[in-house]
Design an enzyme around this catalytic site. Structure first.
Site, short mmCIF file in Angstrom:
data_model
loop_
_atom_site.label_atom_id
_atom_site.label_comp_id
_atom_site.label_asym_id
_atom_site.label_seq_id
_atom_site.Cartn_x
_atom_site.Cartn_y
_atom_site.Cartn_z
CB THR A 210 -0.95 0.00 1.21
OG1 THR A 210 -1.86 -1.09 1.08
CG2 THR A 210 -1.74 1.30 1.28
CG ASP A 263 3.12 -16.18 6.21
OD1 ASP A 263 3.43 -15.34 7.07
OD2 ASP A 263 2.14 -16.06 5.47
#
Length: 497
Positions: A210, A263
């Site tokens: 973003t 992850d």
């Protein structure tokens, strides 16, 4: 006698790791027992750092010199030519806790805090960091350990206090290319009048984050004073969190997770919630995309994550609402900073060719935030968010926020392009999230902001043989060639039935 050497900056980028260099066979190495990968304590005045030693054989260092990587040079703060003292450091107590975790033992709150403090102080080498990441991988952290890790990560960085009764935040766990809903949700919620000071990340393994995309429209390197000024005026902002030193241990851990493609569930929860807590949020809406090629692949895993996020959030004083969304394919058409920014602007400007999935998901998430804040009746949030977007209020708010953050000059579009065409007529069955992201990264995104991929067809769309299903954008011919070759060798990037 404590050995001393003169500082020399050798101009080597070692990312976040402190590395120093000495010649093979030098007198100090012989007398002190230093060898490659030895941990050294280096002191200049009252400042000291721990660094890993690498040995040189090419004569780049003269007698009496010690070479510093860019990172080690910056952190110690000694000028070139200054004398520094070298010694063997005392063993780090916290590394024994990492070994205990590798053996499967649950850690105490005090032990986790000890590890995190040493990581925050850059006392761990990448090898030691990797051991900690692996020790916590998969589901090896209990709920208590996740809570303590979250609290420790929050404590070891800066924190923002807004002195407001409610501060909203929205975050996606990632893994879905083009998912730039934040840049639409923030102006909708701010236009409604609720505070939403958004701190966002840059790309970690994706073609854009973003912050990368917002930076194509406005400055995102904001100080806390800048954020306070903008939020006071417009109720929202979209800043790069890295400039604010919020939960910095998260970024250090990610630097190891990224090349390992690890992850960890517990570390992901601690990472996200520590940054939200440090950023001063009271209410956090979490977007968890679910799909066969998303980070979360099954509904059962998604529901487990939802429970953990909400329980850990409650224990650290955050109200957390988890929304399970469709993660079967990218959101929007553009993948890469510039292309994603164009999608966002099309939605805000209510253009006829705005990507419908990006618009509808943004409206849904903004509506849920309005309801979560208690400002709109349950079931009425999406309608209110749609009204704000359709009226142009969201666009006006976005422009006002961008103007205060500092608008940027629009960049030129990619010069080199290549269309990847359907080999057969049919219907698009799926767009492979990981592989389409790989194409965009090979094309140069996010380092080259104009690089990436533009999707002409999404799942369910009919295509004719020879029709372009996506176009690769690149800023040089070599990267275009790499991306095109990968796309042509992986025809399931866009699967056609």
């Amino acid at each position: 006698m404590t050995p001393k050497l003169r500082v020399r900056k050798v101009g080597i980028d070692t990312y976040r790791e402190n590395i120093v260099y000495m010649p093979v066979g030098c007198d100090i190495c012989k007398s002190q027992g230093f060898s490659a990968l030895s941990k050294l304590e280096i002191r200049y005045g009252k400042k000291a750092i721990l660094a890993t030693l690498n040995m040189t054989e090419n004569g780049m260092l003269h007698a009496g010199e010690i070479g510093f990587s860019n990172t080690a040079f910056r952190r110690l703060g000694a000028p070139e030519g200054a004398e520094v003292e070298l010694s063997h450091p005392n063993p780090l107590e916290s590394t024994q806790f990492v070994r205990a975790k590798l053996d499967g033992r649950r850690l105490t709150k005090k032990e986790i805090l000890s590890i995190v403090r040493d990581v925050a102080a850059y006392r761990y080498s990448n090898i030691e960091l990797t051991a900690f990441v692996v020790a916590c991988a998969q589901r090896r952290l209990s709920e208590d350990e996740i809570v303590w890790l979250t609290e420790a990560m929050t404590e070891t960085g800066e924190s923002i206090r807004w002195n407001l009764p409610i501060v909203l935040d929205k975050h996606s766990i990632g893994g879905i290319p083009g998912n730039r809903t934040t840049m639409i949700v923030v102006p909708i919620v701010a236009a409604f009048g609720l505070p939403i000071p958004k701190t966002s990340s840059r790309a970690i393994t994706s073609p854009a984050g973003t912050a990368d995309t917002m930076e194509r429209i406005a400055n995102v390197r904001l100080s806390l004073a800048d954020m306070r000024r903008i939020v006071a005026a417009e109720r929202g902002c979209i800043a790069w969190g890295g400039s604010l030193h919020l939960a910095p241990v998260d970024d250090i851990i990610i630097s190891v997770e990224r090349p390992l493609s690890l992850d960890s569930e517990g570390q992901m929860i601690a990472s996200i919630l520590s940054k939200k807590k440090a950023a001063g949020a009271t209410h956090v809406l979490l977007d968890v995309p679910v799909g066969p090629i998303a980070k979360v692949r099954t509904k059962a895993h998604a529901l487990r994550l939802k429970t953990l996020f909400e329980r850990v959030g409650k224990r650290i004083g955050l109200k957390v609402c988890v929304v399970l969304t469709d993660g079967r394919q990218p959101i929007g058409r553009g993948i890469g900073p510039d292309l994603e920014a164009r999608d966002v602007l099309k939605v805000l400007e209510r253009s006829e060719d705005a990507p419908a999935d990006l618009r509808e998901k943004s409206i849904d998430l903004a509506g849920r935030l309005l309801e979560f804040a208690g400002s709109v009746a349950r079931g009425r949030g999406a309608a209110k968010a749609r009204e704000i977007l359709a009226s142009g209020e969201a666009l006006r708010k976005f422009r006002a926020i961008a103007a205060l953050q500092g608008p940027v000059v629009p960049s030129s579009r990619a010069v080199f392009r290549a269309a990847i065409r359907a080999g057969t007529a049919g219907c698009v069955l799926a767009v492979h999230n990981l592989k389409i992201a790989r194409v965009a990264k090979l094309a140069g995104a996010p380092a080259d902001p104009a690089a990436g991929v533009y999707l002409h067809a999404k799942a369910g769309d009919p295509v004719r043989k020879g029709e372009a299903v996506f176009t690769i954008h690149a800023e040089n011919e070599e990267e275009l060639s790499f991306a095109r070759k990968y796309a042509e060798e992986n025809r399931d990037v866009v699967a056609i039935r």
